[in-house]
Design a protein around this motif. Structure first.
Motif, mmCIF file in Angstrom:
data_model
loop_
_atom_site.group_PDB
_atom_site.id
_atom_site.type_symbol
_atom_site.label_atom_id
_atom_site.label_comp_id
_atom_site.label_asym_id
_atom_site.label_seq_id
_atom_site.Cartn_x
_atom_site.Cartn_y
_atom_site.Cartn_z
ATOM 1 N N LYS A 62 33.116 37.105 41.719
ATOM 2 C CA LYS A 62 34.839 36.831 41.467
ATOM 3 C C LYS A 62 35.184 37.420 40.121
ATOM 4 O O LYS A 62 36.192 37.868 40.081
ATOM 5 C CB LYS A 62 35.042 35.195 41.306
ATOM 6 C CG LYS A 62 36.502 34.785 41.150
ATOM 7 C CD LYS A 62 36.560 33.324 41.390
ATOM 8 C CE LYS A 62 35.752 32.710 40.303
ATOM 9 N NZ LYS A 62 35.959 31.191 40.097
ATOM 10 N N GLU A 63 34.418 37.591 39.201
ATOM 11 C CA GLU A 63 34.470 38.111 37.894
ATOM 12 C C GLU A 63 34.959 39.552 38.241
ATOM 13 O O GLU A 63 35.942 40.042 37.578
ATOM 14 C CB GLU A 63 33.714 38.004 36.978
ATOM 15 C CG GLU A 63 33.583 38.644 35.699
ATOM 16 C CD GLU A 63 34.640 38.155 34.924
ATOM 17 O OE1 GLU A 63 35.201 39.154 33.926
ATOM 18 O OE2 GLU A 63 35.353 37.028 34.703
ATOM 19 N N ARG A 64 34.282 40.081 38.899
ATOM 20 C CA ARG A 64 34.364 41.716 39.228
ATOM 21 C C ARG A 64 35.724 41.964 40.068
ATOM 22 O O ARG A 64 35.922 43.144 40.559
ATOM 23 C CB ARG A 64 33.118 42.209 39.790
ATOM 24 C CG ARG A 64 32.063 42.500 38.855
ATOM 25 C CD ARG A 64 31.193 43.410 39.591
ATOM 26 N NE ARG A 64 30.437 44.359 38.226
ATOM 27 C CZ ARG A 64 29.379 44.550 38.654
ATOM 28 N NH1 ARG A 64 28.510 44.461 39.657
ATOM 29 N NH2 ARG A 64 28.699 45.361 37.510
ATOM 30 N N GLY A 65 36.313 40.955 40.731
ATOM 31 C CA GLY A 65 37.508 41.008 41.598
ATOM 32 C C GLY A 65 37.104 41.437 42.872
ATOM 33 O O GLY A 65 37.861 41.818 43.652
ATOM 34 N N LEU A 66 35.641 41.271 43.326
ATOM 35 C CA LEU A 66 35.309 41.275 44.742
ATOM 36 C C LEU A 66 35.442 39.862 45.240
ATOM 37 O O LEU A 66 34.335 39.413 45.707
ATOM 38 C CB LEU A 66 33.923 41.799 44.512
ATOM 39 C CG LEU A 66 33.509 43.154 43.824
ATOM 40 C CD1 LEU A 66 32.128 43.421 43.761
ATOM 41 C CD2 LEU A 66 34.484 44.448 44.743
ATOM 42 N N TYR A 67 36.635 39.747 45.753
ATOM 43 C CA TYR A 67 36.752 38.347 46.254
ATOM 44 C C TYR A 67 36.132 37.819 47.770
ATOM 45 O O TYR A 67 35.683 37.081 47.704
ATOM 46 C CB TYR A 67 38.255 38.275 46.454
ATOM 47 C CG TYR A 67 38.975 38.102 45.115
ATOM 48 C CD1 TYR A 67 38.404 37.779 43.892
ATOM 49 C CD2 TYR A 67 40.345 38.767 44.640
ATOM 50 C CE1 TYR A 67 39.095 37.617 42.656
ATOM 51 C CE2 TYR A 67 40.812 39.022 43.445
ATOM 52 C CZ TYR A 67 40.293 38.288 42.440
ATOM 53 O OH TYR A 67 40.893 38.431 41.156
ATOM 54 N N LEU A 86 39.387 31.282 43.394
ATOM 55 C CA LEU A 86 39.466 32.406 44.108
ATOM 56 C C LEU A 86 40.410 32.763 45.228
ATOM 57 O O LEU A 86 41.130 33.814 45.088
ATOM 58 C CB LEU A 86 38.120 32.386 45.216
ATOM 59 C CG LEU A 86 37.784 33.578 45.998
ATOM 60 C CD1 LEU A 86 37.489 34.888 44.990
ATOM 61 C CD2 LEU A 86 36.482 33.545 46.802
ATOM 62 N N TYR A 87 40.858 31.661 45.852
ATOM 63 C CA TYR A 87 42.107 31.572 46.740
ATOM 64 C C TYR A 87 43.429 32.165 45.935
ATOM 65 O O TYR A 87 44.230 32.759 46.330
ATOM 66 C CB TYR A 87 42.092 30.730 47.751
ATOM 67 C CG TYR A 87 41.265 31.077 48.930
ATOM 68 C CD1 TYR A 87 41.399 31.836 49.813
ATOM 69 C CD2 TYR A 87 40.115 29.929 49.061
ATOM 70 C CE1 TYR A 87 40.826 32.065 50.975
ATOM 71 C CE2 TYR A 87 39.382 29.861 50.344
ATOM 72 C CZ TYR A 87 39.665 31.196 50.960
ATOM 73 O OH TYR A 87 38.942 31.423 52.080
ATOM 74 N N GLU A 88 43.465 31.332 44.766
ATOM 75 C CA GLU A 88 44.700 31.578 43.750
ATOM 76 C C GLU A 88 44.562 32.878 43.349
ATOM 77 O O GLU A 88 45.782 33.653 43.273
ATOM 78 C CB GLU A 88 44.521 30.604 42.841
ATOM 79 C CG GLU A 88 45.582 30.563 41.982
ATOM 80 C CD GLU A 88 45.809 29.487 40.892
ATOM 81 O OE1 GLU A 88 46.719 28.680 40.739
ATOM 82 O OE2 GLU A 88 44.830 29.459 40.005
ATOM 83 N N ALA A 89 43.481 33.451 43.034
ATOM 84 C CA ALA A 89 43.538 34.792 42.588
ATOM 85 C C ALA A 89 44.082 35.740 43.605
ATOM 86 O O ALA A 89 44.521 36.800 43.485
ATOM 87 C CB ALA A 89 42.081 35.097 41.960
#
Length: 167
Positions: A98-103, A136-139
């Motif tokens: 998640k930190e890396r943007g790999l949702y 995660l879903y919010e992002a």
């Protein structure tokens, strides 16, 4: 752990490494798995510190190391069928992705961790997993699923609060 919390990462890594050496000698796989998990967390925290200091190459290297150690922990926990430990480590890996943007990758790990936590009624991790899924879903901009997991998170928080009041 104390050095880790004090953000003395070099000393923490030294002691974690010494602990691993002791585990190797004693053939203590359970503690080894937990040390690997702690080392994963150490490298994740180092990555966040690197990000604050704007050293992005070090940030990425630290995140890679975090995943490496979490996977070592995961391998042992799967062999030992340590369900709670497995849920924790899956969640930790989800946080790194998640930190890396790999949702989507993060979603895989959160989903597996939540499945285990639900099967074992591991309330503490359910709380963390639901909160992580909500974030995660919010992002991702998927507010329908974000709301679903936020409601699950609030429900578990309320039930945990009610249980502690009854004690």
């Amino acid at each position: 752990i104390i050095y880790h919390r004090k953000k003395e990462y070099g000393k923490a890594l030294d002691y974690y490494t010494r602990g691993l050496q002791s585990c190797e000698k004693a053939k203590n796989e359970k503690t080894k798995a937990y040390l690997y998990n702690s080392m994963g967390r150490l490298f994740f925290d180092m990555a966040l510190a690197d990000q604050e200091n704007r050293t992005m190459s070090s940030y990425n290297q630290s995140l890679d190391k975090a995943i490496q150690y979490y996977n070592l922990s995961l391998e042992i926990k799967r062999k030992q069928k340590d369900q709670r430990g497995l849920a924790n480590t899956l969640g930790n890996i989800a946080v790194v992705y998640k930190e890396r943007g790999l949702y989507d990758k993060s979603l895989e790990y959160y989903t597996e961790g939540l499945k285990i936590a639900e099967q074992t009624n591991y309330l503490d991790w359910l709380k963390e997993g639901y909160a992580g899924m909500y974030e995660l879903y919010e992002a991702k901009g998927d507010y329908k699923n974000a709301l679903k997991y936020y409601v699950s998170y609030k429900t578990i928080m309320d039930s945990m609060a009610n249980a502690s009041v009854k004690e």
